[in-house]
Write an enzyme that holds these catalytic residues in place. Structure first.
Site, mmCIF file in Angstrom:
data_model
loop_
_atom_site.group_PDB
_atom_site.id
_atom_site.type_symbol
_atom_site.label_atom_id
_atom_site.label_comp_id
_atom_site.label_asym_id
_atom_site.label_seq_id
_atom_site.Cartn_x
_atom_site.Cartn_y
_atom_site.Cartn_z
ATOM 1 N N SER A 110 0.671 -0.939 0.012
ATOM 2 C CA SER A 110 0.547 -0.043 -0.106
ATOM 3 C C SER A 110 0.806 1.048 -0.070
ATOM 4 O O SER A 110 0.243 2.169 -0.261
ATOM 5 C CB SER A 110 -1.187 0.003 1.439
ATOM 6 O OG SER A 110 -1.855 -0.831 1.234
ATOM 7 N N GLY A 112 4.453 1.691 -0.513
ATOM 8 C CA GLY A 112 5.751 1.582 -1.367
ATOM 9 C C GLY A 112 5.254 0.134 -2.233
ATOM 10 O O GLY A 112 4.876 -0.670 -2.897
ATOM 11 N N LYS A 113 7.474 -0.163 -1.924
ATOM 12 C CA LYS A 113 7.421 -1.708 -2.564
ATOM 13 C C LYS A 113 8.816 -2.455 -2.095
ATOM 14 O O LYS A 113 9.268 -1.404 -1.423
ATOM 15 C CB LYS A 113 8.722 -0.677 -3.951
ATOM 16 C CG LYS A 113 7.093 0.108 -5.476
ATOM 17 C CD LYS A 113 8.211 -0.051 -6.494
ATOM 18 C CE LYS A 113 6.961 1.629 -7.649
ATOM 19 N NZ LYS A 113 6.338 0.097 -7.542
ATOM 20 N N LYS A 129 12.549 -2.414 2.386
ATOM 21 C CA LYS A 129 11.665 -1.887 1.537
ATOM 22 C C LYS A 129 11.665 -0.729 1.796
ATOM 23 O O LYS A 129 12.049 0.908 2.595
ATOM 24 C CB LYS A 129 10.838 -2.453 2.644
ATOM 25 C CG LYS A 129 8.916 -2.447 2.911
ATOM 26 C CD LYS A 129 8.628 -3.655 4.478
ATOM 27 C CE LYS A 129 7.113 -3.159 3.780
ATOM 28 N NZ LYS A 129 6.271 -4.285 5.221
ATOM 29 N N ASP A 224 -1.742 -11.078 11.649
ATOM 30 C CA ASP A 224 -1.829 -11.118 10.173
ATOM 31 C C ASP A 224 -1.169 -11.905 9.586
ATOM 32 O O ASP A 224 -0.422 -11.857 8.673
ATOM 33 C CB ASP A 224 -0.917 -10.152 9.701
ATOM 34 C CG ASP A 224 -1.717 -9.465 8.435
ATOM 35 O OD1 ASP A 224 -3.331 -10.275 8.313
ATOM 36 O OD2 ASP A 224 -1.168 -8.698 7.790
ATOM 37 N N LYS A 226 -0.792 -15.089 7.454
ATOM 38 C CA LYS A 226 -1.411 -15.444 6.108
ATOM 39 C C LYS A 226 -0.319 -16.132 4.927
ATOM 40 O O LYS A 226 0.803 -15.697 5.371
ATOM 41 C CB LYS A 226 -2.104 -14.474 5.578
ATOM 42 C CG LYS A 226 -1.416 -12.590 4.847
ATOM 43 C CD LYS A 226 -2.665 -11.814 4.827
ATOM 44 C CE LYS A 226 -1.478 -10.655 4.590
ATOM 45 N NZ LYS A 226 -2.791 -9.925 4.442
ATOM 46 N N ASN A 229 2.674 -13.777 4.157
ATOM 47 C CA ASN A 229 3.573 -13.209 4.912
ATOM 48 C C ASN A 229 4.371 -14.836 5.563
ATOM 49 O O ASN A 229 5.295 -13.973 6.674
ATOM 50 C CB ASN A 229 2.850 -12.669 6.206
ATOM 51 C CG ASN A 229 2.306 -11.604 5.984
ATOM 52 O OD1 ASN A 229 2.012 -10.830 4.663
ATOM 53 N ND2 ASN A 229 1.157 -10.952 7.236
#
Length: 433
Positions: A110, A112-113, A129, A224, A226, A229
């Site tokens: 959301s 950046g990269k 990151k 989180d 999932k 990740n």
């Protein structure tokens, strides 16, 4: 397990579902960008307070008067976008983007990269990151970014958590210099399997549980877990990434109440807008283990409202093609009442002691002495076969590798810079020895 398609109403058995490649591909693509857009809408508030947006009461049939979860009945005051987050003096003021050659985009989020980068001085490869401060401030996410940084600092002691080497900032961007993991997402590999996954699932679940247990020992709830990740390193061991939703300073009996997570893996107590504790991570472990064994999350529906209703009300359905110990573990982890959930009493010790893991030597597991059941077969750092071409084929922005001219920094960018005082970090030299 029978899954009903919301569009046609026809029943899709699990075996049929595995053959519908387009559905699975769309499912994984939908989640790939991290926090689901719907959750961003649901959880959006001035300071990530425990408050649902107007969409939540309608979806879950909750009275608007009941949506406040901060115990006062009033919304918390908004935090200024320029609030200073001072985490101490900068430990690495010399670090700058031009220290690196940025080679490939290997992920996007959301704000950046994530880029594969090679440090010019030591020729080492890192995952860097790069986050846009302006985007973070616009969504008032600076506290979560700082929380992610704090958690990363504590990860160096555990083999299954991605580590932070150091962080630094320019006037408009934040940079995390992280371990480079190129074995691919765990579920990318599992989707391609056609045989029983239980021994393999046991290995991965054990490494994931070990990582979660370590975070809990530091009073951190992950929140989180999932497939996106969960990465594999080049040997095939688990590496957990993305700590942006971690909650710090949660005592063994402590709770929190922020509505956050990813829809497919939300625990019932989160949807019930109740305070929740570290057992939320054990629910997520159960959901991930179920997905490893069956191919889809336990209460999955393409219709989000129906999926939430399933999580809250539908009994757990287990097909008879798994062992009794796996069945018992899933029933314990996916217990809707968190006070009765496996892990509610002794946390990670409850998980370790379960019969499903009786063949696991936990000391050897943490020492990486157990041979992983799958080898990603990467030839070296430049091997990008397990990254999505959607990312790797994207050109690296020129702005990533250079610092902005100070003469061109606007007042708004200066405010963004001030909001992240103390972000920069470098570990003591002995931590590399």
């Amino acid at each position: 397990m029978t899954i009903k398609s919301s569009s046609s109403g026809s029943a899709l058995t699990y075996s049929k579902m595995r053959g519908v490649v387009a559905i699975l591909t769309a499912f994984m693509k939908q989640k790939r960008m991290g926090l689901n857009d719907l959750i961003q809408k649901l959880a959006a508030s001035q300071s990530y307070a425990c408050k649902h947006s107007s969409e939540v009461p309608a979806m879950l049939h909750i009275s608007p008067a009941e949506t406040e979860m901060n115990g006062t009945g009033a919304s918390p005051p908004p935090s200024p976008t320029t609030a200073q987050i001072n985490l101490g003096p900068s430990s690495n003021p010399q670090a700058k983007p031009s220290d690196f050659n940025f080679l490939k985009v290997i992920g996007k989020g959301s704000f950046g990269k994530v880029l594969l980068a090679k440090h010019k001085a030591d020729d080492q490869f890192y995952a860097v990151k790069v986050l846009q401060k302006k985007a973070i401030l616009k969504k008032k996410e600076e506290k979560h970014i700082m929380s992610e940084r704090n958690v990363l600092l504590k990860n160096v002691e555990h083999p299954f958590l991605v580590g932070l080497y150091y962080s630094f900032q320019t006037a408009d961007k934040l940079y995390f210099v992280l371990d480079y993991i190129n074995g691919g997402e765990l579920f990318y590999h599992l989707q391609r399997e056609r045989c029983s996954l239980e021994p393999r699932a046991r290995f991965y679940a054990a490494e994931i549980a070990s990582a979660l247990g370590y975070l809990h020992s530091l009073k951190i709830v992950y929140r989180d877990l999932k497939p996106e990740n969960i990465l594999l390193d080049r040997q095939g061991h688990i590496v957990l990434t993305d700590f942006g939703l971690c909650k710090e300073n949660i005592e063994p009996n402590g709770t929190t109440c922020t509505f956050c997570g990813t829809p497919e893996y939300l625990a019932p107590e989160v949807l019930h807008k109740q305070p929740y504790d570290r057992t939320v991570d054990w629910w997520c472990l159960g959901a991930v283990l179920y997905e490893m064994l069956y191919g889809l999350p336990p209460f999955y529906s393409r219709n989000t409202a129906e999926m939430y209703d399933n999580i809250l009300n539908k009994p757990l359905l287990l097909k008879p093609n798994i062992s009794n110990s796996a069945r018992d573990l899933l029933e314990g982890l996916l217990q809707k009442d968190r006070t009765k959930r496996l892990g509610a009493k002794e946390d990670f010790m409850d998980i370790k002691a379960h019969i499903f893991f009786s063949s696991i030597n936990w000391v050897d597991l943490n020492a990486k002495k157990l041979t992983p059941p799958f080898n990603p077969n990467v030839s070296g750092p430049a091997d990008l076969q397990h990254f999505d071409p959607e990312f790797t084929e994207e050109p690296v922005p020129n702005s990533i590798g250079r610092s902005p001219d100070n003469a061109l920094i606007t007042a708004s960018v200066k405010a963004a810079s001030d909001a992240f005082l103390g972000f920069s970090y470098a570990p003591p030299m002995d931590s590399f020895l």
